[in-house]
Motif scaffolding. Structure first.
Motif, mmCIF file in Angstrom:
data_model
loop_
_atom_site.group_PDB
_atom_site.id
_atom_site.type_symbol
_atom_site.label_atom_id
_atom_site.label_comp_id
_atom_site.label_asym_id
_atom_site.label_seq_id
_atom_site.Cartn_x
_atom_site.Cartn_y
_atom_site.Cartn_z
ATOM 1 N N MET A 111 46.614 24.895 63.139
ATOM 2 C CA MET A 111 46.717 26.307 63.460
ATOM 3 C C MET A 111 47.702 27.021 62.518
ATOM 4 S SD MET A 111 45.357 28.383 65.433
ATOM 5 C CE MET A 111 45.466 29.829 66.385
ATOM 6 N N ALA A 112 48.805 26.351 62.210
ATOM 7 C CA ALA A 112 49.800 26.950 61.323
ATOM 8 C C ALA A 112 49.220 27.178 59.931
ATOM 9 C CB ALA A 112 51.034 26.082 61.248
ATOM 10 N N MET A 113 48.406 26.225 59.456
ATOM 11 C CA MET A 113 47.788 26.368 58.136
ATOM 12 C C MET A 113 46.831 27.559 58.130
ATOM 13 S SD MET A 113 47.579 25.482 55.114
ATOM 14 C CE MET A 113 47.605 23.925 54.333
ATOM 15 N N LEU A 114 46.097 27.756 59.206
ATOM 16 C CA LEU A 114 45.174 28.887 59.300
ATOM 17 C C LEU A 114 45.942 30.202 59.257
ATOM 18 C CD1 LEU A 114 42.290 29.889 59.694
ATOM 19 C CD2 LEU A 114 42.633 29.673 62.154
ATOM 20 N N GLN A 115 47.067 30.271 59.933
ATOM 21 C CA GLN A 115 47.880 31.479 59.911
ATOM 22 C C GLN A 115 48.436 31.751 58.508
ATOM 23 O OE1 GLN A 115 50.686 30.655 63.032
ATOM 24 N NE2 GLN A 115 49.431 31.678 64.585
ATOM 25 N N LYS A 116 48.809 30.708 57.791
ATOM 26 C CA LYS A 116 49.286 30.877 56.412
ATOM 27 C C LYS A 116 48.170 31.418 55.526
ATOM 28 C CE LYS A 116 52.973 27.473 56.123
ATOM 29 N NZ LYS A 116 53.451 26.274 55.436
ATOM 30 N N LEU A 117 46.960 30.881 55.690
ATOM 31 C CA LEU A 117 45.832 31.346 54.880
ATOM 32 C C LEU A 117 45.507 32.804 55.167
ATOM 33 C CD1 LEU A 117 43.456 28.255 54.998
ATOM 34 C CD2 LEU A 117 44.748 29.113 53.048
ATOM 35 N N ILE A 118 45.586 33.191 56.429
ATOM 36 C CA ILE A 118 45.336 34.589 56.786
ATOM 37 C C ILE A 118 46.382 35.485 56.137
ATOM 38 C CG2 ILE A 118 45.361 36.233 58.706
ATOM 39 C CD1 ILE A 118 44.035 34.015 60.398
ATOM 40 N N GLY A 119 47.639 35.052 56.138
ATOM 41 C CA GLY A 119 48.703 35.818 55.495
ATOM 42 C C GLY A 119 48.498 35.943 53.998
ATOM 43 N N VAL A 120 48.031 34.880 53.368
ATOM 44 C CA VAL A 120 47.780 34.895 51.925
ATOM 45 C C VAL A 120 46.685 35.900 51.593
ATOM 46 C CG1 VAL A 120 46.837 33.532 50.030
ATOM 47 C CG2 VAL A 120 48.619 32.579 51.459
ATOM 48 N N THR A 121 45.607 35.915 52.343
ATOM 49 C CA THR A 121 44.511 36.827 52.032
ATOM 50 C C THR A 121 44.898 38.273 52.271
ATOM 51 O OG1 THR A 121 43.562 36.525 54.238
ATOM 52 C CG2 THR A 121 42.712 35.131 52.481
ATOM 53 N N ARG A 122 45.773 38.521 53.221
ATOM 54 C CA ARG A 122 46.207 39.899 53.483
ATOM 55 C C ARG A 122 47.101 40.430 52.377
ATOM 56 N NH1 ARG A 122 47.477 39.308 59.830
ATOM 57 N NH2 ARG A 122 45.337 39.518 60.556
ATOM 58 N N GLN A 123 47.875 39.564 51.741
ATOM 59 C CA GLN A 123 48.839 39.993 50.736
ATOM 60 C C GLN A 123 48.263 40.035 49.326
ATOM 61 O OE1 GLN A 123 52.158 37.373 51.093
ATOM 62 N NE2 GLN A 123 52.712 38.075 53.124
ATOM 63 N N SER A 124 47.041 39.610 49.135
ATOM 64 C CA SER A 124 46.507 39.481 47.781
ATOM 65 C C SER A 124 45.909 40.783 47.267
ATOM 66 C CB SER A 124 45.428 38.404 47.753
ATOM 67 O OG SER A 124 44.338 38.829 48.535
ATOM 68 N N GLY A 125 45.805 40.846 45.950
ATOM 69 C CA GLY A 125 45.083 41.925 45.313
ATOM 70 C C GLY A 125 45.942 43.090 44.890
ATOM 71 N N ILE A 126 45.281 44.035 44.281
ATOM 72 C CA ILE A 126 45.906 45.265 43.822
ATOM 73 C C ILE A 126 46.022 46.208 45.015
ATOM 74 C CG2 ILE A 126 45.628 47.221 42.254
ATOM 75 C CD1 ILE A 126 43.936 45.464 40.499
ATOM 76 N N ASP A 127 47.033 47.019 45.020
ATOM 77 C CA ASP A 127 47.200 48.040 46.047
ATOM 78 C C ASP A 127 45.918 48.867 46.154
ATOM 79 O OD1 ASP A 127 48.090 51.118 46.458
ATOM 80 O OD2 ASP A 127 49.400 49.768 47.589
ATOM 81 N N LYS A 128 45.517 49.195 47.361
ATOM 82 C CA LYS A 128 44.261 49.926 47.579
ATOM 83 C C LYS A 128 44.247 51.282 46.881
ATOM 84 C CE LYS A 128 42.024 47.003 50.040
ATOM 85 N NZ LYS A 128 40.846 46.348 49.529
ATOM 86 N N ASN A 129 45.377 51.967 46.842
ATOM 87 C CA ASN A 129 45.435 53.261 46.152
ATOM 88 C C ASN A 129 45.209 53.092 44.657
ATOM 89 O OD1 ASN A 129 45.902 54.754 48.481
ATOM 90 N ND2 ASN A 129 48.116 54.485 48.333
ATOM 91 N N GLN A 130 45.812 52.057 44.083
ATOM 92 C CA GLN A 130 45.616 51.784 42.659
ATOM 93 C C GLN A 130 44.153 51.425 42.389
ATOM 94 O OE1 GLN A 130 48.436 48.640 42.173
ATOM 95 N NE2 GLN A 130 50.065 50.014 41.475
ATOM 96 N N GLN A 131 43.588 50.626 43.271
ATOM 97 C CA GLN A 131 42.203 50.216 43.122
ATOM 98 C C GLN A 131 41.278 51.439 43.170
ATOM 99 O OE1 GLN A 131 40.783 47.554 46.224
ATOM 100 N NE2 GLN A 131 40.456 45.997 44.682
ATOM 101 N N LEU B 86 42.053 54.532 42.468
ATOM 102 C CA LEU B 86 42.268 55.344 41.268
ATOM 103 C C LEU B 86 41.486 54.778 40.092
ATOM 104 C CD1 LEU B 86 43.687 57.577 39.658
ATOM 105 C CD2 LEU B 86 45.583 55.983 39.323
ATOM 106 N N LEU B 87 41.571 53.467 39.897
ATOM 107 C CA LEU B 87 40.860 52.846 38.785
ATOM 108 C C LEU B 87 39.354 53.001 38.928
ATOM 109 C CD1 LEU B 87 43.017 49.635 38.400
ATOM 110 C CD2 LEU B 87 42.968 51.610 36.887
ATOM 111 N N LYS B 88 38.846 52.882 40.139
ATOM 112 C CA LYS B 88 37.413 53.075 40.370
ATOM 113 C C LYS B 88 37.003 54.527 40.117
ATOM 114 C CE LYS B 88 36.740 49.312 43.618
ATOM 115 N NZ LYS B 88 36.414 48.946 45.008
ATOM 116 N N ALA B 89 37.883 55.472 40.460
ATOM 117 C CA ALA B 89 37.582 56.884 40.245
ATOM 118 C C ALA B 89 37.515 57.220 38.757
ATOM 119 C CB ALA B 89 38.628 57.753 40.931
#
Length: 67
Positions: free
Chosen positions: A1-21, A23-26
């Motif tokens: 269960m702890a590993m699953l919670q870590k994976l969920i945290g990793v996916t939430r923190q990944s990527g470029i900021d949505k505002n930056q994303q 802007l680049l798409k625009a």
């Protein structure tokens, strides 16, 4: 269960900021096809780098960026 919670945290923190994303798409309509492809590759690379960094730090591995 702890590993699953870590994976969920990793996916939430990944990527470029949505505002930056958004802007680049625009900006896409004003770029050549070649630059759009480069932009998409750069955005994927940034997402992968953020995922790797988060995964390493959650595993207790630290590193310095060199800046």
């Amino acid at each position: 269960m702890a590993m699953l919670q870590k994976l969920i945290g990793v996916t939430r923190q990944s990527g470029i900021d949505k505002n930056q994303q958004n802007l680049l798409k625009a900006l896409s309509p004003y770029l050549s096809r070649e630059r759009i492809v480069k932009l998409e590759k750069a955005m994927r690379a940034a997402k992968i780098a953020a995922l790797a960094s988060t995964a390493l730090s959650s595993a207790g591995i630290s590193f310095q960026s060199g800046r």
